[in-house]
Design a protein around this motif. Structure first.
Motif, PDB file in Angstrom:
ATOM      1  N   ARG A 111       0.822  -1.212   0.000  1.00  7.96           N
ATOM      2  CA  ARG A 111       0.000   0.000   0.000  1.00  7.96           C
ATOM      3  C   ARG A 111       0.859   1.265   0.000  1.00  7.96           C
ATOM      4  O   ARG A 111       0.396   2.331  -0.418  1.00  7.96           O
ATOM      5  CB  ARG A 111      -0.923   0.015   1.223  1.00  7.96           C
ATOM      6  N   SER A 112       2.092   1.151   0.481  1.00  9.10           N
ATOM      7  CA  SER A 112       2.956   2.334   0.537  1.00  9.10           C
ATOM      8  C   SER A 112       3.703   2.585  -0.768  1.00  9.10           C
ATOM      9  O   SER A 112       4.482   3.527  -0.874  1.00  9.10           O
ATOM     10  CB  SER A 112       3.956   2.218   1.691  1.00  9.10           C
ATOM     11  N   SER A 140      -0.566  -4.824   2.857  1.00  6.86           N
ATOM     12  CA  SER A 140       0.562  -4.356   3.652  1.00  6.86           C
ATOM     13  C   SER A 140       1.795  -5.197   3.321  1.00  6.86           C
ATOM     14  O   SER A 140       1.689  -6.353   2.881  1.00  6.86           O
ATOM     15  CB  SER A 140       0.249  -4.474   5.142  1.00  6.86           C
ATOM     16  N   LEU A 212       2.607   9.042   6.653  1.00  5.36           N
ATOM     17  CA  LEU A 212       2.354   7.636   6.375  1.00  5.36           C
ATOM     18  C   LEU A 212       2.320   6.889   7.706  1.00  5.36           C
ATOM     19  O   LEU A 212       3.133   7.155   8.595  1.00  5.36           O
ATOM     20  CB  LEU A 212       3.453   7.066   5.478  1.00  5.36           C
ATOM     21  N   THR A 216       3.524   0.881   8.871  1.00  5.50           N
ATOM     22  CA  THR A 216       4.245   0.472   7.667  1.00  5.50           C
ATOM     23  C   THR A 216       5.743   0.647   7.872  1.00  5.50           C
ATOM     24  O   THR A 216       6.187   1.502   8.657  1.00  5.50           O
ATOM     25  CB  THR A 216       3.817   1.303   6.442  1.00  5.50           C
ATOM     26  N   THR A 218       7.833   1.876   5.686  1.00  3.84           N
ATOM     27  CA  THR A 218       8.196   3.190   5.175  1.00  3.84           C
ATOM     28  C   THR A 218       7.839   4.277   6.178  1.00  3.84           C
ATOM     29  O   THR A 218       8.606   5.211   6.399  1.00  3.84           O
ATOM     30  CB  THR A 218       7.477   3.455   3.840  1.00  3.84           C
ATOM     31  N   GLY A 219       6.660   4.152   6.785  1.00  4.49           N
ATOM     32  CA  GLY A 219       6.228   5.141   7.763  1.00  4.49           C
ATOM     33  C   GLY A 219       7.178   5.234   8.941  1.00  4.49           C
ATOM     34  O   GLY A 219       7.509   6.344   9.403  1.00  4.49           O
ATOM     35  N   ASP A 240      -2.366   5.306   4.759  1.00  6.36           N
ATOM     36  CA  ASP A 240      -1.616   4.080   4.472  1.00  6.36           C
ATOM     37  C   ASP A 240      -1.042   4.028   3.065  1.00  6.36           C
ATOM     38  O   ASP A 240      -0.494   3.021   2.665  1.00  6.36           O
ATOM     39  CB  ASP A 240      -2.482   2.841   4.729  1.00  6.36           C
ATOM     40  N   ASN A 241      -1.177   5.138   2.283  1.00  9.69           N
ATOM     41  CA  ASN A 241      -0.538   5.114   0.962  1.00  9.69           C
ATOM     42  C   ASN A 241      -0.225   6.526   0.491  1.00  9.69           C
ATOM     43  O   ASN A 241      -0.896   7.499   0.861  1.00  9.69           O
ATOM     44  CB  ASN A 241      -1.399   4.367  -0.068  1.00  9.69           C
ATOM     45  N   PHE A 242       0.822   6.632  -0.314  1.00 13.36           N
ATOM     46  CA  PHE A 242       1.296   7.925  -0.772  1.00 13.36           C
ATOM     47  C   PHE A 242       0.374   8.563  -1.800  1.00 13.36           C
ATOM     48  O   PHE A 242       0.318   9.788  -1.915  1.00 13.36           O
ATOM     49  CB  PHE A 242       2.710   7.796  -1.358  1.00 13.36           C
TER      50      PHE A 242
END
Length: 286
Positions: A111-112, A140, A212, A216, A218-219, A240-242
């Motif tokens: 999702r990211s 995810s 984010l 996650t 990335t978050g 949850d996504n960019f």
């Protein structure tokens, strides 16, 4: 008696029973498992009791509201996933190779990962392998990695985890640069000189911050980086996504930090990768 005959004579369960156990354990309910399979609850109960008797272990604990796994049950649930996944892959390849079943590639996209990057993963393959079906899910990273391990997916597109399972291999890896984004009209109205870092920094700290989610990978990395830079931003929203973040920034909801490219492509290790999956990997444009 041969080893094979000895194993069969004392096997505690078969694949059918193992599937039923996993269904009950994952759903947490005999009722739900019965609805899915079309069996009666008593029939499923007998199958589970048979496994427990053969093993001499309790796998499930029944309560008035739900069913939970015992430590032994959790171990069996976790360790049996790759076994059943290998069987599913075997059956799928049999159908593809000898029964003219449609060939498919199962891809999980985190999702990211920005959806803007996906044409690079699919367009060439659709042109060069038009008969191969791409089954794509948006999940995810944690779910994707677990699905790769259990053979529920062939390929995953996600940020690299800290540790990669030996059952997986990296086929492509890309480095992304990150950039701050804000609504242009708001910047112009505030007369912010973006070339002056101190001025831009002060303005960013005054804006609603779109972050984010820390659930996650990335978050978590972004949060750690912002703290390291001592940038005092407080999330007004966590997403949850960019792609959603970018669209919200575009309409003036807030500011954020987004990657230009932050992708890693994984595929599960196999003794012999099917040709259509190998072609899919080779067709990736990035």
């Amino acid at each position: 008696m041969s080893k094979a005959h000895e194993l069969l004579s004392r096997r505690p369960f078969d694949l059918y029973q193992l599937h039923l156990f996993r269904l009950v354990a994952e759903s947490g309910s005999f009722t739900r498992a019965a609805q899915i399979t079309g069996l009666t609850q008593s029939a499923i109960t007998r199958q589970i009791q048979s496994i427990e008797q053969q093993l001499g272990l309790s796998l499930l604990t029944r309560t008035t509201r739900s069913v939970v796994t015992t430590p032994a049950g959790r171990f069996l649930l976790q360790e049996s996933a790759p076994v059943l996944g290998d069987v599913d892959v075997l059956l799928r390849r049999l159908r593809e190779e000898y029964a003219d079943a449609p060939r498919e590639v199962r891809v999980g996209v985190s999702r990211s990962v920005s959806l803007a990057y996906l044409p690079g993963f699919f367009s060439a393959n659709m042109r060069q392998g038009p008969t191969v079906v791409s089954r794509v899910t948006h999940e995810s990273s944690q779910t994707i990695l677990a699905s790769l391990e259990s053979d529920a997916l062939d390929i995953g597109v996600l940020l690299p985890p800290t540790r990669v399972s030996p059952r997986l291999r990296i086929t492509h890896k890309f480095r992304d640069a990150f950039t701050f984004i804000a609504n242009a009209d708001q910047l112009a109205e505030a007369k912010v000189n973006v070339k002056k870092s101190a001025e831009l920094r002060h303005w960013l700290e005054s804006q609603p911050w779109l972050a984010l989610q820390d659930t996650t990978q990335t978050g978590r990395r972004l949060t750690a980086w912002l703290k390291g830079q001592k940038l005092q931003v407080k999330p007004a929203m966590e997403l949850d996504n960019f792609d959603l973040i970018i669209n919200l920034v575009a309409v003036g909801v807030g500011a954020s930090l987004v990657p230009q490219r932050s992708l890693a492509l994984y595929a599960r290790r196999q003794k012999q990768t099917p040709e259509h999956i190998q072609r899919f990997v080779e067709n990736i444009l990035f």
